[in-house]
Design an enzyme around this catalytic site. Sequence first.
Site, PDB file in Angstrom:
ATOM      1  N   TYR A   1     -13.998  -5.433  10.123  1.00 44.80           N
ATOM      2  CA  TYR A   1     -12.737  -4.685  10.161  1.00 44.80           C
ATOM      3  C   TYR A   1     -12.014  -4.937  11.482  1.00 44.80           C
ATOM      4  CZ  TYR A   1      -9.442  -0.789  10.085  1.00 44.80           C
ATOM      5  OH  TYR A   1      -8.293  -0.030  10.136  1.00 44.80           O
TER       6      TYR A   1
ATOM      7  N   GLY B   1       0.821  -1.213   0.000  1.00 48.61           N
ATOM      8  CA  GLY B   1       0.000   0.000   0.000  1.00 48.61           C
ATOM      9  C   GLY B   1       0.842   1.246   0.000  1.00 48.61           C
ATOM     10  N   ALA B   2       1.935   1.226  -0.769  1.00 51.05           N
ATOM     11  CA  ALA B   2       2.934   2.293  -0.685  1.00 51.05           C
ATOM     12  C   ALA B   2       2.560   3.549  -1.447  1.00 51.05           C
ATOM     13  CB  ALA B   2       4.286   1.772  -1.199  1.00 51.05           C
TER      14      ALA B   2
ATOM     15  N   SER C   1      -0.142   5.494  -1.156  1.00 57.25           N
ATOM     16  CA  SER C   1      -0.960   6.518  -0.507  1.00 57.25           C
ATOM     17  C   SER C   1      -0.869   6.393   1.004  1.00 57.25           C
ATOM     18  CB  SER C   1      -2.422   6.404  -0.952  1.00 57.25           C
ATOM     19  OG  SER C   1      -2.987   5.173  -0.512  1.00 57.25           O
TER      20      SER C   1
END
Length: 325
Positions: free
Chosen positions: A187, A21-22, A24
Site C-alpha cells: 500500500y 470511486g465516487a 463512497s
Amino acid sequence: MSGWTAEEMPRLDGKTAVVTGANSGLGYEGTRAFAAKGATVVMACRSVERGEDAADKIRAEAGGGNGDSDSDGDLDVRECDLASLDSVTGFADGLADDYDAVDVLCNNAGVMAIPRSETEDGFETQFGVNHLGHFALTGRLFSLLRDAEGVDGEARIVTQSSGAHESGEMDFSDLNWEESYGKWKAYGRSKLANLLFAYELQRRIDAANREGDAPIDIRSVACHPGYADTNLQLRTAAESGNPLMKVGMRLANAVLGQDAATGALPMLYAATADVDGGAYVEPGGLMNMRGHPTIGRSNDASYNSEDASRLWEYSTEATGVEFPF
C-alpha cells in the site's frame, strides 16, 4: 487558506468533473461538493449499482434535483473498474463520445492493505488499481482535459495519495510483489507511486510547454486526506479476517478520524483553488492527519525525479498508454 471549506469553492456551472470511486467515502463527498457548485460529475465506479444508489442519495439530499436547479449539477454514473485496463479504455472512449472536455479529473479510488491478488491484467492489485489504473485513465482522458477551459483557465488532475507514502519504497526489480509481499508495504509503495506520477506529470507538462507552440493548460496536483473515517479502513479489516483488526480500525476511526467530508477538502482545494502545479495539499492540523487544507511537502523519495521517470516508462509499457505530448 486557513479554515478553508467547500463553501469557498467557485461556481462550476458548465464544468465537467470526473471522480473515481465516487460512490463512497472521499469520492462521494467530493462528488456531492462538485455537484452543489453546479458541475456535471461523472461518477466513475466499479459498481454501477452502488454508483446509482450514491447518486440518488446526493440528489435526495439536494432536494431531488438533478441539474434542475441553479445549485445542483448533473450526475452521470459510469462503470470504470481500475483493475481492468479494458474497462478503463471503455470508460474513456465513452466519455470521448459524449463529452467535449473534462475540466477536473480526481484520481481518488483505491484499495488498502489487502491480501495479495492480481488485477485482470496480472498486476499486483494495490499497485495496479491505485497507480497503474489511474495512470492509464489520465492518459486516456488527457486530450479531453487539454480541450477544457478548466478552473481559472487550466484543467486540473488531482491524484489522491496518503501519509502512508512515507513507508513506501520503490523496488523496480519486483514492482508487482511476485517475490515477496507485505500488504502494508505494498500500500505504501502504491501511494508513493501516486506522488511520483503526479509530480512527473507536471514536469512533463512544463517541459512540453517550454518546447512546444501549443500550450498545455493543465495542472497536476497531489493531495492526501489525513486520517479520514471512511469505509476503506473497514473493508481492509473485513478482508483481513482478523476480528481484532476490525475492532482496532473502528476504534482508530472513532478516536483519530475526521469525517469524510473534511477528509475530502484537500482534494477539493487542489481541484478548485489557486494552487501551483506539482503542489501537495494536506490537512494542516495535528500531525497532518486532520484539519483544513494547507500546502505541505511529501517525503524526499516522492520528489526523486529518476525514480519518477523510471516509473513513468514502466507504466507506459505496462499499460500501453502514451500521453499525447
